[in-house]
Design an enzyme around this catalytic site. Sequence first.
Site, PDB file in Angstrom:
ATOM      1  NE  ARG A  42      -4.375  -1.580   1.763  1.00  0.00           N
ATOM      2  CZ  ARG A  42      -5.385  -1.703   2.607  1.00  0.00           C
ATOM      3  NH1 ARG A  42      -5.191  -1.502   3.947  1.00  0.00           N
ATOM      4  NH2 ARG A  42      -6.520  -1.967   2.253  1.00  0.00           N
ATOM      5  CE  LYS A 207     -17.328 -12.361  11.326  1.00  0.00           C
ATOM      6  NZ  LYS A 207     -17.115 -11.020  11.914  1.00  0.00           N
ATOM      7  N   GLY A 357      -6.912  -6.414   0.707  1.00  0.00           N
ATOM      8  CA  GLY A 357      -5.945  -6.432   1.838  1.00  0.00           C
ATOM      9  C   GLY A 357      -5.179  -7.917   1.868  1.00  0.00           C
ATOM     10  N   GLY A 381     -12.424  -4.118   1.323  1.00  0.00           N
ATOM     11  CA  GLY A 381     -13.609  -3.827   1.875  1.00  0.00           C
ATOM     12  C   GLY A 381     -14.265  -2.757   0.676  1.00  0.00           C
TER      13      GLY A 381
HETATM   14  C1  3PG Z   1      -8.668  -1.687   5.155  1.00  0.00           C
HETATM   15  O1  3PG Z   1      -7.633  -2.012   5.519  1.00  0.00           O
HETATM   16  O2  3PG Z   1      -9.831  -2.244   5.164  1.00  0.00           O
HETATM   17  C2  3PG Z   1      -8.849  -0.208   4.894  1.00  0.00           C
HETATM   18  O3  3PG Z   1      -7.440   0.458   5.192  1.00  0.00           O
HETATM   19  C3  3PG Z   1      -9.840   0.378   5.692  1.00  0.00           C
HETATM   20  O4  3PG Z   1      -9.525   0.177   6.945  1.00  0.00           O
HETATM   21  P1  3PG Z   1     -10.777  -0.103   7.882  1.00  0.00           P
HETATM   22  O5  3PG Z   1     -11.587  -1.413   7.494  1.00  0.00           O
HETATM   23  O6  3PG Z   1     -10.424  -0.061   9.481  1.00  0.00           O
HETATM   24  O7  3PG Z   1     -11.740   1.267   7.718  1.00  0.00           O
END
Ligand code: 3PG
Length: 400
Positions: A42, A207, A357, A381
């Site tokens: 990232r 999940k 991620g 996400g």
């Molecule tokens: C992630 O890693 O999903 C993003 O950086 C967003 O982080 P968050 O889910 O804690 O908002």
Amino acid sequence: MIMKTLDDLIGEGVQGRRVLVRADLNVPFDKANPGVISDDGRIRAVLPTVTALRDAGAKVVVISHLGRPKGAPDPKYTLAPVAVRFGELLGAPVAFASDTVGASARSTVDGLADGAVALLENLRFNEGETSKDPAVRGAFADELAALADVYVDDAFGAVHRAHASVSDIASRLPAYAGGLVLREVEVLKKLTGDPERPYVVVLGGSKVSDKLAVIEALLPKVDKLLVGGGMCFTFLKAQGHEVGKSLLEAEMVDTCRDLLERGAGKIELPVDVVAAEAFAADAAHSTVPADAIPADRLGLDIGPESVVRFSDALSGARTVFWNGPMGVFELAPFAAGTRGVAEAITKVDGFTVVGGGDSAAAVRALGIDESAFGHISTGGGASLEYLEGKQLPGLTALES
Ligand code: 3PG
Ligand code: MG
């Protein structure tokens, strides 16, 4: 839907101007070695934007969150080690401010020469960043805006968050989309538009509840949906199999049964799993049929026969989206499923996207050639919510 871009900004001229760049530097750390970043993907992803701004003479002020601290400083989540790695990768010093909008941030920004870069401390050390109260968020966004002349959002991984630095800030400064955000959106558009078929989606991770919305959205569109990872056990249970001590979301079993009915002929589950006595690298383990998991064992990876079947399903694909590891890839005995599926995706003759991620980190941790994929997203996400068809606050804020 007009979005101003980084190129527009550079065309307008940024020499000597303070540019606030929202990045997603929420990187994973090595559990055994505190302070050591285990995957810097990232950070690397935002370098082109930062470099373009430096070359154009801007004063670059980078902001990011890290982890989920509770609105107050917490040394566990400091961005200090990220600033060090950022400087190494950039090949230029990155000044680090020990707060986000306080005295340190102000003096750090004031001290920037044209073309220099600063990173401010974790946005989430301030309650205004994630507050549900728009007035509290707005007040924090005002303080952030006071540090700069223009705003660039390059934090694709956070565009699904209605946070001060992602959403509220864009109405307070002239706002532009960074190169990373634009690239990510372009790729996801291809997947939601008219993907070339067969279109195969591979989902894993722990999940079902996290993936339910995306399964609902994708099921009508895909030709095959391959399910592995911790979430496959709730599906196996829904098929009537016992899953021993494996991860199970009991309240999701009925939902999974319904999905299996509606996705008949599309959804494929593992036929074998690697079942262990405990969640540990040195735990006794063996491959068992997916319908015969011993009561005292837990499944930590998909088995070799499943890898063969998933690879077969992938071999003729023209479009692939993959999100979520197939097993506990961080532990060597349970990495083969994720590795096998990742390698099958690298061989696909078509457009392949790794979403997010954990799967992106898995690709790099397993040493698989990143360039063999069409695109590796920085947003887990965020990319899922985009595919769900949701409005993403960070993108909405950039549209005018
Ligand atoms: C992630 O890693 O999903 C993003 O950086 C967003 O982080 P968050 O889910 O804690 O908002
Ligand atoms: Mg997240």
